[in-house]
Motif scaffolding. Sequence first.
Motif, PDB file in Angstrom:
ATOM      1  N   LEU A 140      -5.246  12.259  -8.490  1.00 29.78           N
ATOM      2  CA  LEU A 140      -5.540  11.094  -8.254  1.00 29.78           C
ATOM      3  C   LEU A 140      -6.758  10.596  -9.100  1.00 29.78           C
ATOM      4  O   LEU A 140      -7.400  11.362  -9.669  1.00 29.78           O
ATOM      5  N   SER A 141      -7.030   9.370  -9.745  1.00 30.32           N
ATOM      6  CA  SER A 141      -7.964   8.995 -10.487  1.00 30.32           C
ATOM      7  C   SER A 141      -8.235   7.697  -9.933  1.00 30.32           C
ATOM      8  O   SER A 141      -7.697   6.837  -8.838  1.00 30.32           O
ATOM      9  N   VAL A 142      -9.201   6.691 -10.212  1.00 23.99           N
ATOM     10  CA  VAL A 142      -9.813   5.371  -9.916  1.00 23.99           C
ATOM     11  C   VAL A 142      -8.482   4.495  -9.947  1.00 23.99           C
ATOM     12  O   VAL A 142      -8.411   3.375  -9.048  1.00 23.99           O
ATOM     13  N   ASN A 143      -7.532   4.595 -11.156  1.00 25.95           N
ATOM     14  CA  ASN A 143      -6.645   3.821 -11.133  1.00 25.95           C
ATOM     15  C   ASN A 143      -5.599   3.745  -9.934  1.00 25.95           C
ATOM     16  O   ASN A 143      -4.880   2.778  -9.798  1.00 25.95           O
ATOM     17  N   ASP A 144      -5.638   4.750  -9.256  1.00 22.10           N
ATOM     18  CA  ASP A 144      -4.742   4.578  -8.043  1.00 22.10           C
ATOM     19  C   ASP A 144      -5.118   3.605  -6.960  1.00 22.10           C
ATOM     20  O   ASP A 144      -4.378   3.198  -6.326  1.00 22.10           O
ATOM     21  N   CYS A 145      -6.341   3.221  -7.365  1.00 19.46           N
ATOM     22  CA  CYS A 145      -6.819   1.909  -6.437  1.00 19.46           C
ATOM     23  C   CYS A 145      -5.748   0.589  -7.070  1.00 19.46           C
ATOM     24  O   CYS A 145      -5.720  -0.373  -5.847  1.00 19.46           O
ATOM     25  N   LEU A 146      -5.256   0.709  -7.992  1.00 16.73           N
ATOM     26  CA  LEU A 146      -4.313  -0.439  -8.413  1.00 16.73           C
ATOM     27  C   LEU A 146      -2.915  -0.381  -7.879  1.00 16.73           C
ATOM     28  O   LEU A 146      -2.376  -1.473  -8.017  1.00 16.73           O
ATOM     29  N   ARG A 147      -2.697   0.619  -7.323  1.00 15.18           N
ATOM     30  CA  ARG A 147      -1.332   0.809  -6.752  1.00 15.18           C
ATOM     31  C   ARG A 147      -0.857  -0.082  -5.779  1.00 15.18           C
ATOM     32  O   ARG A 147       0.000  -0.720  -5.620  1.00 15.18           O
ATOM     33  N   PRO A 148      -1.638  -0.447  -4.566  1.00 16.97           N
ATOM     34  CA  PRO A 148      -1.497  -1.178  -3.417  1.00 16.97           C
ATOM     35  C   PRO A 148      -1.247  -2.880  -4.096  1.00 16.97           C
ATOM     36  O   PRO A 148      -0.761  -3.632  -3.392  1.00 16.97           O
ATOM     37  N   VAL A 149      -2.208  -3.010  -5.243  1.00 16.32           N
ATOM     38  CA  VAL A 149      -2.106  -4.476  -5.694  1.00 16.32           C
ATOM     39  C   VAL A 149      -1.140  -4.652  -6.903  1.00 16.32           C
ATOM     40  O   VAL A 149      -1.502  -5.672  -7.588  1.00 16.32           O
ATOM     41  N   SER A 150      -0.349  -3.641  -7.228  1.00 11.63           N
ATOM     42  CA  SER A 150       0.582  -3.760  -8.226  1.00 11.63           C
ATOM     43  C   SER A 150       1.807  -3.873  -7.781  1.00 11.63           C
ATOM     44  O   SER A 150       2.351  -3.269  -6.913  1.00 11.63           O
ATOM     45  N   ARG A 151       2.799  -4.743  -8.499  1.00 10.22           N
ATOM     46  CA  ARG A 151       4.060  -4.901  -8.067  1.00 10.22           C
ATOM     47  C   ARG A 151       5.062  -3.721  -8.705  1.00 10.22           C
ATOM     48  O   ARG A 151       5.843  -3.404  -8.241  1.00 10.22           O
ATOM     49  N   TYR A 152       4.198  -3.243  -9.918  1.00  9.82           N
ATOM     50  CA  TYR A 152       5.043  -2.030 -10.490  1.00  9.82           C
ATOM     51  C   TYR A 152       3.634  -0.914 -10.892  1.00  9.82           C
ATOM     52  O   TYR A 152       2.842  -1.735 -11.527  1.00  9.82           O
ATOM     53  N   PHE A 153       3.772   0.192 -10.840  1.00 10.23           N
ATOM     54  CA  PHE A 153       2.846   1.045 -11.167  1.00 10.23           C
ATOM     55  C   PHE A 153       3.312   2.475 -11.623  1.00 10.23           C
ATOM     56  O   PHE A 153       4.477   2.982 -11.166  1.00 10.23           O
ATOM     57  N   ASP A 154       2.588   2.806 -12.763  1.00 15.06           N
ATOM     58  CA  ASP A 154       3.139   4.031 -13.455  1.00 15.06           C
ATOM     59  C   ASP A 154       2.078   4.493 -14.090  1.00 15.06           C
ATOM     60  O   ASP A 154       1.103   3.966 -14.819  1.00 15.06           O
TER      61      ASP A 154
END
Length: 618
Positions: A140-154
Amino acid sequence: MSTIRLTMAQALVRYLAAQRVELDGEEVPLFAGVWAIFGHGNVAGLGEALQQAGDSLPTWRAHNEQGMAHAAIAYAKAQFRRRMMAVTSSIGPGATNLVTAAALAHVNRLPLLLLPGDVFVSRAPDPVLQQLEAPQDGTLSVNDCLRPVSRYFDRIVHPAQLLTALPRALAVLTDPAQCGPATLALPQDVQTMAWDYPADWFRPRRWRIAAPPPEAEALERAAQALAAARRPLIVAGGGVLYSAGGAAALRAFAERHGAPVAETQAGKSALPWDHPLQLGAIGVTGSPAANRLAEQADLVLALGSRLQDFSTGSQQLFRQARLLSVNVNALDGIKADAVALTGDAALCLDALSARLDGWRADAGWSAEARALAEDWRAETARVTGQRQPHGLPYDGEVIGAVQRHPGSERDDIVVCAAGTLPAELHKLWRAATPGGYHLEYGYSCMGYEIAGGLGVKMARPEREVIVMVGDGSYLMMNSELATSVMLDRKLIVVLLDNRGYGCINRLQQACGGAPFNNLLEDCRQGRHGAPRVDFAAHARALGAEAEHVADIAGLEAALVRARAAERSYLIVIDTDPARTTEAGGCWWEVAVPEVSERAEVRAARQAYQDRLRRRQYE
């Protein structure tokens, strides 16, 4: 196979610079540039690559990560989702500052490519500066906060992963149904790793924004539902504006079939304000004309709308009508048990009209709509035409002053977001051309206004961009006013100072609460009291021209000076926090405490329960 040895960051930048889209018959870059605040995690890798790219992929600097993402979102919205921007940040606070903007883009279905720096994949120097250490999960990093608000995450953990991740991200960004933010988290060590990329991968590629046609069987069901209607009402949502030819198709359909049109916040400007069948705003912030016919319609044709609670009166406004929903997103189309027609708004309207040859709304219904629309236009002219109000002016009178400049309703683009102003603008602003009304109300995000205005100005430099903002939103985020000066992207900012959060203060009291913690006078204060902010001086300190005016006449004179100015210009006017436009509106469900010591809260709770019971038995 010919290859090119590049770092991952260099390959990413070269790929983005090669992407194209057709706009108004001309092939142009899909990405208008990258907003960047460099820091730990993106300056050495992506920063070096962007510097080398130069004008092939311009880099724009801002002052706040959330602000620059708002500017990117507004740019895409002003381009009707046909062009976009990317945003890069450092690995820690810079990345988490993007979360609010990502949520805004997600809710509003707007394209935004996020490229936050990330921690080392090697983990050799862990923990690095700004790294979040999650004891339960080392990945995990803080960027995982962006997963639920992204249509695509990688997360790109090897340079070769760009070959699949980038096309997938762009496929989401250009998809009319799945459109929203795409996030590629970029670990800082991987950004600098070299790999042999296929040379053909960087050839220019033209992306096509699809316009899906309706499916035949669903089209037939929709046509049958319309053919049975005698009192139809069209509700135009944002999907009409994002559809190529959507506004023209809406007008042709309404005129051919005598169907009146109401508009959501996102759909406003799809039909000119003075069209005889234009009823104005719908819902909680709606006009009396639109809401009256919404309660009497036997069929509501929702075009490209999420059917959010403000548009539907908390799902109560259309209860007596059959709902037909046209939407490119199948999940939006089936809301509220609607008859769903999935497809592009223009293609669906044209196909429906072809199957409804000879069908028109009842003559009396169309005549009533025209009469109500004319009455409402007269009322808005009266409200906004008041030049000498008693006491402090309110938002409606300020709106009138802004629009009295010759040609303003056709050429200006108004930008706003949260608070009282969106309600007043939804009712009163005269939008004559598609895109002339730019409101962020899907997420109702305070602080969007100035940054959003900057993005709009970058997309439409030939138009005057008028940002209307309250003092509360201005104090939340104003730094991109300085960016507008730096980039020579002139904005006119009209700041309405009602000394606090006037909108939520009124809602608080409508729910029986005592005035508390919203207007500055009702907040806990120290011995020096609340500051009287000199907003004009503050704006001048950021490099803009600015002045404070005493009344509506002063505002009108200042607007002439602002339009003649060569750089961003802020005008401050004091306004009444209590007054609003009385006409229009409908019920909005806001839960009221079941138990309270205040008699006013208990009375509001009783009224709330009575309304819920009526909803149950209506």
